[in-house]
Scaffold this motif. Sequence first.
Motif, PDB file in Angstrom:
ATOM      1  N   THR A 281       0.791  -1.231   0.000  1.00  0.00           N
ATOM      2  CA  THR A 281       0.000   0.000   0.000  1.00  0.00           C
ATOM      3  C   THR A 281       0.824   1.282   0.000  1.00  0.00           C
ATOM      4  O   THR A 281       0.247   2.377  -0.016  1.00  0.00           O
ATOM      5  CB  THR A 281      -0.934   0.008   1.237  1.00  0.00           C
ATOM      6  OG1 THR A 281      -0.185  -0.375   2.402  1.00  0.00           O
ATOM      7  CG2 THR A 281      -2.074  -0.983   1.056  1.00  0.00           C
TER       8      THR A 281
ATOM      9  N   THR B  68     -10.587   5.616  -0.950  1.00  0.00           N
ATOM     10  CA  THR B  68     -11.190   5.065  -2.169  1.00  0.00           C
ATOM     11  C   THR B  68     -10.633   3.687  -2.509  1.00  0.00           C
ATOM     12  O   THR B  68     -11.208   2.970  -3.330  1.00  0.00           O
ATOM     13  CB  THR B  68     -10.982   6.009  -3.372  1.00  0.00           C
ATOM     14  OG1 THR B  68      -9.576   6.129  -3.651  1.00  0.00           O
ATOM     15  CG2 THR B  68     -11.559   7.389  -3.080  1.00  0.00           C
ATOM     16  N   TYR B  69      -9.509   3.314  -1.885  1.00  0.00           N
ATOM     17  CA  TYR B  69      -8.898   2.008  -2.128  1.00  0.00           C
ATOM     18  C   TYR B  69      -9.265   0.966  -1.084  1.00  0.00           C
ATOM     19  O   TYR B  69      -8.828  -0.189  -1.178  1.00  0.00           O
ATOM     20  CB  TYR B  69      -7.370   2.138  -2.155  1.00  0.00           C
ATOM     21  CG  TYR B  69      -6.818   3.097  -3.179  1.00  0.00           C
ATOM     22  CD1 TYR B  69      -6.836   2.789  -4.539  1.00  0.00           C
ATOM     23  CD2 TYR B  69      -6.249   4.308  -2.791  1.00  0.00           C
ATOM     24  CE1 TYR B  69      -6.310   3.665  -5.482  1.00  0.00           C
ATOM     25  CE2 TYR B  69      -5.721   5.182  -3.727  1.00  0.00           C
ATOM     26  CZ  TYR B  69      -5.758   4.863  -5.067  1.00  0.00           C
ATOM     27  OH  TYR B  69      -5.242   5.730  -5.996  1.00  0.00           O
ATOM     28  N   PHE B  70     -10.027   1.331  -0.071  1.00  0.00           N
ATOM     29  CA  PHE B  70     -10.242   0.456   1.077  1.00  0.00           C
ATOM     30  C   PHE B  70     -10.799  -0.918   0.700  1.00  0.00           C
ATOM     31  O   PHE B  70     -10.501  -1.908   1.372  1.00  0.00           O
ATOM     32  CB  PHE B  70     -11.189   1.108   2.093  1.00  0.00           C
ATOM     33  CG  PHE B  70     -10.523   2.083   3.030  1.00  0.00           C
ATOM     34  CD1 PHE B  70      -9.170   2.380   2.916  1.00  0.00           C
ATOM     35  CD2 PHE B  70     -11.251   2.700   4.028  1.00  0.00           C
ATOM     36  CE1 PHE B  70      -8.557   3.279   3.768  1.00  0.00           C
ATOM     37  CE2 PHE B  70     -10.645   3.598   4.901  1.00  0.00           C
ATOM     38  CZ  PHE B  70      -9.299   3.886   4.766  1.00  0.00           C
ATOM     39  N   ASP B  71     -11.616  -0.982  -0.337  1.00  0.00           N
ATOM     40  CA  ASP B  71     -12.245  -2.255  -0.677  1.00  0.00           C
ATOM     41  C   ASP B  71     -11.342  -3.166  -1.501  1.00  0.00           C
ATOM     42  O   ASP B  71     -11.738  -4.281  -1.851  1.00  0.00           O
ATOM     43  CB  ASP B  71     -13.565  -2.017  -1.431  1.00  0.00           C
ATOM     44  CG  ASP B  71     -13.358  -1.310  -2.771  1.00  0.00           C
ATOM     45  OD1 ASP B  71     -12.262  -0.743  -2.987  1.00  0.00           O
ATOM     46  OD2 ASP B  71     -14.291  -1.320  -3.597  1.00  0.00           O
ATOM     47  N   ARG B  72     -10.124  -2.710  -1.800  1.00  0.00           N
ATOM     48  CA  ARG B  72      -9.222  -3.528  -2.617  1.00  0.00           C
ATOM     49  C   ARG B  72      -7.753  -3.375  -2.207  1.00  0.00           C
ATOM     50  O   ARG B  72      -6.854  -3.485  -3.054  1.00  0.00           O
ATOM     51  CB  ARG B  72      -9.392  -3.194  -4.102  1.00  0.00           C
ATOM     52  CG  ARG B  72      -9.201  -1.708  -4.449  1.00  0.00           C
ATOM     53  CD  ARG B  72      -9.721  -1.441  -5.867  1.00  0.00           C
ATOM     54  NE  ARG B  72      -9.416  -0.107  -6.344  1.00  0.00           N
ATOM     55  CZ  ARG B  72     -10.109   0.988  -6.027  1.00  0.00           C
ATOM     56  NH1 ARG B  72     -11.153   0.879  -5.207  1.00  0.00           N
ATOM     57  NH2 ARG B  72      -9.788   2.163  -6.534  1.00  0.00           N
TER      58      ARG B  72
ATOM     59  N   ARG C 259      -9.914   3.709  10.785  1.00  0.00           N
ATOM     60  CA  ARG C 259     -10.605   3.260   9.567  1.00  0.00           C
ATOM     61  C   ARG C 259      -9.624   2.555   8.633  1.00  0.00           C
ATOM     62  O   ARG C 259      -9.948   1.526   8.038  1.00  0.00           O
ATOM     63  CB  ARG C 259     -11.245   4.445   8.847  1.00  0.00           C
ATOM     64  CG  ARG C 259     -12.490   5.011   9.515  1.00  0.00           C
ATOM     65  CD  ARG C 259     -13.113   6.107   8.674  1.00  0.00           C
ATOM     66  NE  ARG C 259     -13.574   5.584   7.393  1.00  0.00           N
ATOM     67  CZ  ARG C 259     -13.375   6.205   6.236  1.00  0.00           C
ATOM     68  NH1 ARG C 259     -12.672   7.334   6.189  1.00  0.00           N
ATOM     69  NH2 ARG C 259     -13.844   5.689   5.113  1.00  0.00           N
ATOM     70  N   GLU C 260      -8.443   3.125   8.479  1.00  0.00           N
ATOM     71  CA  GLU C 260      -7.429   2.498   7.642  1.00  0.00           C
ATOM     72  C   GLU C 260      -7.050   1.134   8.189  1.00  0.00           C
ATOM     73  O   GLU C 260      -6.950   0.145   7.451  1.00  0.00           O
ATOM     74  CB  GLU C 260      -6.168   3.373   7.573  1.00  0.00           C
ATOM     75  CG  GLU C 260      -6.301   4.642   6.775  1.00  0.00           C
ATOM     76  CD  GLU C 260      -5.019   5.461   6.841  1.00  0.00           C
ATOM     77  OE1 GLU C 260      -3.934   4.880   7.028  1.00  0.00           O
ATOM     78  OE2 GLU C 260      -5.108   6.693   6.726  1.00  0.00           O
TER      79      GLU C 260
ATOM     80  N   LYS D 126      -8.695  -0.941  10.050  1.00  0.00           N
ATOM     81  CA  LYS D 126      -9.745  -1.944   9.853  1.00  0.00           C
ATOM     82  C   LYS D 126      -9.662  -2.533   8.446  1.00  0.00           C
ATOM     83  O   LYS D 126      -9.742  -3.757   8.263  1.00  0.00           O
ATOM     84  CB  LYS D 126     -11.117  -1.312  10.074  1.00  0.00           C
ATOM     85  CG  LYS D 126     -12.272  -2.296   9.913  1.00  0.00           C
ATOM     86  CD  LYS D 126     -13.613  -1.620  10.165  1.00  0.00           C
ATOM     87  CE  LYS D 126     -14.760  -2.610   9.971  1.00  0.00           C
ATOM     88  NZ  LYS D 126     -16.085  -1.966  10.210  1.00  0.00           N
ATOM     89  N   ALA D 127      -9.480  -1.658   7.437  1.00  0.00           N
ATOM     90  CA  ALA D 127      -9.376  -2.131   6.055  1.00  0.00           C
ATOM     91  C   ALA D 127      -8.104  -2.934   5.844  1.00  0.00           C
ATOM     92  O   ALA D 127      -8.099  -3.947   5.128  1.00  0.00           O
ATOM     93  CB  ALA D 127      -9.419  -0.932   5.100  1.00  0.00           C
TER      94      ALA D 127
ATOM     95  N   GLN E 220      -8.453  -6.429   7.338  1.00  0.00           N
ATOM     96  CA  GLN E 220      -9.290  -7.252   6.471  1.00  0.00           C
ATOM     97  C   GLN E 220      -8.484  -7.747   5.272  1.00  0.00           C
ATOM     98  O   GLN E 220      -8.638  -8.895   4.840  1.00  0.00           O
ATOM     99  CB  GLN E 220     -10.509  -6.454   6.006  1.00  0.00           C
ATOM    100  CG  GLN E 220     -11.540  -6.209   7.094  1.00  0.00           C
ATOM    101  CD  GLN E 220     -12.709  -5.365   6.629  1.00  0.00           C
ATOM    102  OE1 GLN E 220     -12.649  -4.698   5.605  1.00  0.00           O
ATOM    103  NE2 GLN E 220     -13.795  -5.393   7.388  1.00  0.00           N
ATOM    104  N   ALA E 221      -7.617  -6.874   4.739  1.00  0.00           N
ATOM    105  CA  ALA E 221      -6.796  -7.260   3.589  1.00  0.00           C
ATOM    106  C   ALA E 221      -5.802  -8.358   3.962  1.00  0.00           C
ATOM    107  O   ALA E 221      -5.577  -9.288   3.183  1.00  0.00           O
ATOM    108  CB  ALA E 221      -6.051  -6.035   3.051  1.00  0.00           C
TER     109      ALA E 221
END
Length: 222
Positions: free
Chosen positions: A16, A78-82, A112-113, A115-116, A119-120
């Motif tokens: 990232t 905007t990248y959180f889901d991937r 928030r970061e 958490k994403a 998950q990744a």
Amino acid sequence: MDRAALFDVDGTLTDTNHLHITSWWEALRQAGHHVPMHAVHRAIGLPGEDLLDHLLGEDRDHSGDARLSAGHDTLYATYFDRLPAFESAAELLGALSKAGWKVLLVTSATDRELKALRQAIGAEDAITDTATSDDVEQGKPAPDPVRQALELAEVPSGRAVYVGDSVWDMKAACRAGVAAVGLLCGGIPGADLEEAGAVAVYRDPADLLACLGDSPFSWVPA
């Protein structure tokens, strides 16, 4: 006695760094600051305020800092889901956890970061706790985040190993008296990591996992 495996996240377990570089570069550009991307890259790993001081100088008007940080956060979100994890990142944390290590994340990421990012990575069962820059007075390269992680793990510095990808990671670990391991996957040259205090350098989590038995993790007896 317990042992603690401390990990930076961005550029170490997740691919990232360049997403952060682009997000900071664009936020700075929109505010009228023309900072080359290579300079932003070298600053990744510092907490937001320190990153801006590093790039724009401490003797400046700080009134726009909140807007700059918000701009970065909005763009990065905007990248959180991937968000991509590096190959074998989860397996590395899992292997250490199964071997009896307490696995802690040491990061400057916001809630928030984080958490994403977690998950990744996909290794929730292996992670014992997290130390963030919000928990301490100073972020990396100060030793405070690493010391906070040691306190959370209830482990002395000599029973811990820290893994990161930036010179800030290496300096923070060394200042806390913890063996520092560098990974090249964040884009920082190995020579720079070694100069900052890395006792060993590996390509990425997969390389470290493959060499785990001969790595600095093997220096700390069970």
